[in-house]
Design a protein around this motif. Structure first.
Motif, mmCIF file in Angstrom:
data_model
loop_
_atom_site.group_PDB
_atom_site.id
_atom_site.type_symbol
_atom_site.label_atom_id
_atom_site.label_comp_id
_atom_site.label_asym_id
_atom_site.label_seq_id
_atom_site.Cartn_x
_atom_site.Cartn_y
_atom_site.Cartn_z
ATOM 1 N N PRO A 89 -6.515 -2.436 0.074
ATOM 2 C CA PRO A 89 -6.350 -1.350 1.032
ATOM 3 C C PRO A 89 -5.057 -1.546 1.808
ATOM 4 C CG PRO A 89 -8.329 -2.672 1.533
ATOM 5 C CD PRO A 89 -7.748 -3.211 0.285
ATOM 6 N N GLY A 90 -4.288 -0.476 1.948
ATOM 7 C CA GLY A 90 -3.030 -0.572 2.683
ATOM 8 C C GLY A 90 -1.838 -0.892 1.795
ATOM 9 N N ALA A 91 -2.085 -1.025 0.464
ATOM 10 C CA ALA A 91 -0.981 -1.375 -0.436
ATOM 11 C C ALA A 91 -0.075 -0.177 -0.722
ATOM 12 C CB ALA A 91 -1.525 -1.941 -1.739
ATOM 13 N N GLY A 92 -0.544 1.008 -0.349
ATOM 14 C CA GLY A 92 0.278 2.208 -0.585
ATOM 15 C C GLY A 92 -0.132 2.964 -1.839
ATOM 16 N N LYS A 93 -1.325 2.664 -2.349
ATOM 17 C CA LYS A 93 -1.782 3.313 -3.586
ATOM 18 C C LYS A 93 -1.788 4.837 -3.469
ATOM 19 C CE LYS A 93 -5.950 1.531 -3.932
ATOM 20 N NZ LYS A 93 -5.988 0.749 -2.691
ATOM 21 N N GLY A 94 -2.339 5.335 -2.345
ATOM 22 C CA GLY A 94 -2.495 6.781 -2.182
ATOM 23 C C GLY A 94 -1.167 7.510 -2.261
ATOM 24 N N LEU B 110 -0.417 -3.277 -7.432
ATOM 25 C CA LEU B 110 0.557 -3.342 -6.334
ATOM 26 C C LEU B 110 0.208 -4.559 -5.482
ATOM 27 C CD1 LEU B 110 0.761 0.261 -4.794
ATOM 28 C CD2 LEU B 110 2.640 -1.051 -5.743
ATOM 29 N N GLN B 111 1.145 -5.488 -5.357
ATOM 30 C CA GLN B 111 0.883 -6.693 -4.540
ATOM 31 C C GLN B 111 1.587 -6.595 -3.203
ATOM 32 O OE1 GLN B 111 1.985 -10.261 -6.613
ATOM 33 N NE2 GLN B 111 -0.066 -10.535 -7.446
ATOM 34 N N VAL B 112 0.804 -6.767 -2.115
ATOM 35 C CA VAL B 112 1.380 -6.710 -0.762
ATOM 36 C C VAL B 112 0.795 -7.853 0.056
ATOM 37 C CG1 VAL B 112 1.535 -5.303 1.348
ATOM 38 C CG2 VAL B 112 1.678 -4.186 -0.876
ATOM 39 N N GLU B 113 1.653 -8.505 0.866
ATOM 40 C CA GLU B 113 1.187 -9.635 1.683
ATOM 41 C C GLU B 113 0.160 -9.171 2.720
ATOM 42 O OE1 GLU B 113 4.790 -11.133 3.366
ATOM 43 O OE2 GLU B 113 5.592 -11.621 1.377
ATOM 44 N N SER B 114 -0.810 -10.052 3.030
ATOM 45 C CA SER B 114 -1.907 -9.701 3.945
ATOM 46 C C SER B 114 -1.423 -9.208 5.304
ATOM 47 C CB SER B 114 -2.815 -10.895 4.168
ATOM 48 O OG SER B 114 -3.371 -11.270 2.958
ATOM 49 N N ALA B 115 -0.409 -9.882 5.872
ATOM 50 C CA ALA B 115 0.068 -9.489 7.205
ATOM 51 C C ALA B 115 0.588 -8.052 7.180
ATOM 52 C CB ALA B 115 1.160 -10.440 7.669
ATOM 53 N N GLU B 116 1.248 -7.695 6.085
ATOM 54 C CA GLU B 116 1.791 -6.342 5.950
ATOM 55 C C GLU B 116 0.656 -5.322 5.773
ATOM 56 O OE1 GLU B 116 4.534 -5.062 6.522
ATOM 57 O OE2 GLU B 116 4.623 -3.173 5.403
ATOM 58 N N LEU B 117 -0.396 -5.705 5.033
ATOM 59 C CA LEU B 117 -1.550 -4.812 4.856
ATOM 60 C C LEU B 117 -2.157 -4.495 6.216
ATOM 61 C CD1 LEU B 117 -3.481 -6.463 1.869
ATOM 62 C CD2 LEU B 117 -1.982 -4.473 1.794
ATOM 63 N N LEU B 118 -2.344 -5.550 7.010
ATOM 64 C CA LEU B 118 -2.944 -5.377 8.343
ATOM 65 C C LEU B 118 -2.067 -4.484 9.212
ATOM 66 C CD1 LEU B 118 -4.268 -8.974 9.052
ATOM 67 C CD2 LEU B 118 -5.632 -6.901 8.782
ATOM 68 N N ARG B 119 -0.764 -4.697 9.126
ATOM 69 C CA ARG B 119 0.163 -3.899 9.932
ATOM 70 C C ARG B 119 0.047 -2.417 9.533
ATOM 71 N NH1 ARG B 119 4.572 -1.445 10.053
ATOM 72 N NH2 ARG B 119 5.093 -1.732 7.863
ATOM 73 N N ARG B 120 0.058 -2.148 8.226
ATOM 74 C CA ARG B 120 0.014 -0.760 7.754
ATOM 75 C C ARG B 120 -1.314 -0.091 8.091
ATOM 76 N NH1 ARG B 120 2.349 -1.024 1.568
ATOM 77 N NH2 ARG B 120 4.317 -2.049 2.001
ATOM 78 N N LEU B 121 -2.419 -0.827 7.872
ATOM 79 C CA LEU B 121 -3.743 -0.225 8.099
ATOM 80 C C LEU B 121 -3.995 0.025 9.584
ATOM 81 C CD1 LEU B 121 -5.792 -2.293 5.515
ATOM 82 C CD2 LEU B 121 -5.364 0.143 5.405
#
Ligand code: AMP
Length: 196
Positions: A9-14, A113-124
């Motif tokens: 979630p938050g990787a930008g899939k949508g 799509l691989q995204v670092e956890s900190a970035e996922l949290l920031r985006r979500l």
């Protein structure tokens, strides 16, 4: 083409899926989006799904597959599709495989799509969706690692998987996505139309 896009979630899939499906001229199918519509319309399916979504858990495979089977049988999918957020479990992946085989079709590829956890949290945390509250976000990310990531081996084993770096601007990631799609091995699918 028939492609699936996988990522936490938050990787930008949508966003990326919409863009990619449009540029490839294929249908974009997001199970999360279909579920949110069912919830908003307060259907029986929506009510059952909401109990899982609101806790950041996965909706049971039977419900999801009913949605997907119905959707993939629509005429707009005969020209190809991009699946966003499905499959998310090994069983869903196997069910999809059986469905496609039954219709003489196969996937062209699965892109992770691989995204670092900190970035996922920031985006979500910057989004305004009901299931984007911190506690639920943590549960959704944990569910991804526990349940969805093991599914990647299934696609790797079949030589379907391409992994791309999902960090960076939308345009940069989209370029990588297009390059990954272009490098997918060419596969032969029977020309049998699968609607009916
Ligand atoms: P998404 O919009 O893809 O982040 O999905 C939102 C929520 O819908 C998820 O957290 C799950 O509760 C549910 N969901 C979406 N797709 C699936 C799926 N393939 N399997 C199970 N649950 C799903």
């Amino acid at each position: 083409m028939r492609i699936i896009l996988i990522g936490p979630p938050g990787a930008g899939k949508g966003t990326q899926s919409q863009h990619l499906a449009q540029s490839l001229g294929i249908s974009h199918i997001s199970t999360g989006e279909v579920l949110r519509q069912e919830v908003a319309a307060n259907t029986t399916l929506g009510q059952s799904a909401q109990r899982f979504i609101s806790h950041g858990r996965l909706v049971p495979d039977e419900i999801i597959f009913e949605i997907i089977e119905h959707r993939l049988n629509q005429p707009d999918c005969t020209g190809g599709f991009l699946l966003d957020g499905f499959p998310r479990t090994l069983d869903q992946a196997k069910q999809l495989h059986i469905f496609l085989e039954k219709h003489g079709l196969q996937l062209d590829g699965a892109i992770e799509l691989q995204v670092e956890s900190a970035e996922l949290l920031r985006r979500l945390s910057a989004r305004k969706r009901a299931d984007d509250q911190l506690e639920i976000i943590h549960e959704r990310i944990a569910t991804y690692h526990r349940v969805t990531e093991p599914m990647l081996d299934y696609y790797l084993g079949m030589n379907y998987l391409q992994t791309i770096n999902g960090m960076g601007t939308m345009d940069t990631v989209f370029e990588r996505l297009c390059a990954a799609v272009n490098s997918l091995p060419k596969r032969r699918s029977s020309s049998v139309a699968y609607a009916k």
